[in-house]
Write a protein that holds these residues in place. Structure first.
Motif, short mmCIF file in Angstrom:
data_model
loop_
_atom_site.label_atom_id
_atom_site.label_comp_id
_atom_site.label_asym_id
_atom_site.label_seq_id
_atom_site.Cartn_x
_atom_site.Cartn_y
_atom_site.Cartn_z
N ARG A 95 13.20 15.17 -75.38
CA ARG A 95 12.48 14.17 -74.58
C ARG A 95 11.89 13.05 -75.43
O ARG A 95 12.14 11.86 -75.14
CB ARG A 95 11.39 14.81 -73.73
CG ARG A 95 11.91 15.73 -72.65
CD ARG A 95 10.76 16.46 -71.94
NE ARG A 95 9.96 17.16 -72.93
CZ ARG A 95 8.66 17.42 -72.80
NH1 ARG A 95 8.02 17.07 -71.72
NH2 ARG A 95 8.01 18.07 -73.74
N PRO A 96 11.11 13.36 -76.47
CA PRO A 96 10.55 12.26 -77.27
C PRO A 96 11.62 11.41 -77.94
O PRO A 96 11.48 10.19 -78.02
CB PRO A 96 9.69 12.98 -78.33
CG PRO A 96 9.45 14.34 -77.79
CD PRO A 96 10.63 14.67 -76.93
N ARG A 97 12.70 12.02 -78.41
CA ARG A 97 13.77 11.26 -79.06
C ARG A 97 14.40 10.28 -78.06
O ARG A 97 14.64 9.12 -78.38
CB ARG A 97 14.84 12.19 -79.63
CG ARG A 97 15.94 11.45 -80.39
CD ARG A 97 17.05 12.35 -80.91
NE ARG A 97 16.65 13.70 -81.26
CZ ARG A 97 16.08 14.08 -82.41
NH1 ARG A 97 15.82 13.18 -83.33
NH2 ARG A 97 15.77 15.33 -82.63
N LYS A 98 14.65 10.75 -76.85
CA LYS A 98 15.23 9.87 -75.82
C LYS A 98 14.31 8.70 -75.50
O LYS A 98 14.75 7.56 -75.37
CB LYS A 98 15.55 10.67 -74.56
CG LYS A 98 16.72 11.61 -74.72
CD LYS A 98 16.97 12.40 -73.44
CE LYS A 98 18.12 13.36 -73.59
NZ LYS A 98 18.34 14.14 -72.37
N ILE A 99 13.01 9.00 -75.37
CA ILE A 99 12.04 7.95 -75.08
C ILE A 99 11.99 6.95 -76.24
O ILE A 99 11.95 5.74 -76.03
CB ILE A 99 10.63 8.55 -74.82
CG1 ILE A 99 10.61 9.30 -73.49
CG2 ILE A 99 9.56 7.47 -74.87
CD1 ILE A 99 10.77 8.42 -72.27
N MET A 100 12.00 7.45 -77.48
CA MET A 100 11.95 6.56 -78.63
C MET A 100 13.19 5.67 -78.69
O MET A 100 13.09 4.51 -79.09
CB MET A 100 11.80 7.36 -79.93
CG MET A 100 10.48 8.11 -80.05
SD MET A 100 9.01 7.15 -79.62
CE MET A 100 9.10 5.83 -80.80
N GLU A 101 14.33 6.19 -78.28
CA GLU A 101 15.55 5.37 -78.25
C GLU A 101 15.41 4.23 -77.25
O GLU A 101 15.77 3.09 -77.54
CB GLU A 101 16.76 6.24 -77.93
CG GLU A 101 17.17 7.15 -79.07
CD GLU A 101 18.23 8.17 -78.68
OE1 GLU A 101 18.63 8.23 -77.50
OE2 GLU A 101 18.66 8.92 -79.58
N VAL A 102 14.84 4.53 -76.08
CA VAL A 102 14.64 3.49 -75.06
C VAL A 102 13.60 2.48 -75.54
O VAL A 102 13.79 1.26 -75.41
CB VAL A 102 14.22 4.12 -73.72
CG1 VAL A 102 13.80 3.05 -72.72
CG2 VAL A 102 15.36 4.95 -73.15
N VAL A 103 12.49 2.96 -76.09
CA VAL A 103 11.45 2.06 -76.61
C VAL A 103 12.03 1.16 -77.69
O VAL A 103 11.79 -0.06 -77.71
CB VAL A 103 10.23 2.86 -77.13
CG1 VAL A 103 9.27 1.97 -77.91
CG2 VAL A 103 9.52 3.55 -75.98
N TYR A 104 12.81 1.74 -78.59
CA TYR A 104 13.44 0.94 -79.65
C TYR A 104 14.35 -0.13 -79.05
O TYR A 104 14.30 -1.30 -79.44
CB TYR A 104 14.22 1.84 -80.61
CG TYR A 104 14.88 1.04 -81.71
CD1 TYR A 104 14.14 0.67 -82.83
CD2 TYR A 104 16.20 0.63 -81.61
CE1 TYR A 104 14.73 -0.09 -83.84
CE2 TYR A 104 16.79 -0.13 -82.61
CZ TYR A 104 16.05 -0.49 -83.72
OH TYR A 104 16.62 -1.25 -84.70
#
Length: 114
Positions: A95-104
């Protein structure tokens, strides 16, 4: 994935589930809603890091890093691992990795192509 359509024909159980899911999502978003925690998650998205490594990467004091890690751990976003006196942290799940990809993609990427 398409968002669901909300209308008066929804079953009350569906609405209850949506409220429950919204509460879970809001808690998750609050946990990542701090620039220090976002930066920690960004670094952990590339792999496990020790507290000392995170201090150096963030140019932050140990107390500040530990406080943010404690919040992320409380919310179940990071997992600690002890090796002697060193504590390492990693993401608990994707979950955090996916969110970080979108934020990036939304805020950091310099790629202007659609």
């Amino acid at each position: 994935m398409a968002l669901p359509v909300f209308d008066e024909s929804m079953d009350p159980a569906e609405i209850d589930l949506m409220v429950e899911n919204a509460t879970t999502a809001a808690t998750f978003l609050k946990a990542i809603g701090h620039e220090g925690r976002l930066m920690i998650l960004c670094h952990l998205a590339t792999g496990e890091k020790s507290v000392t490594e995170l201090e150096n990467l963030l140019s932050a004091r140990q107390a500040a890093v530990s406080q943010q890690l404690a919040r992320l751990r409380l919310e179940g976003l990071v997992t600690p691992r002890r090796d002697g006196k060193t504590i390492y942290y990693s993401l608990t799940d994707e979950r955090p990795r996916k969110i970080m990809e979108v934020v990036y993609e939304l805020f950091c990427s310099t790629d202007d192509t659609p």
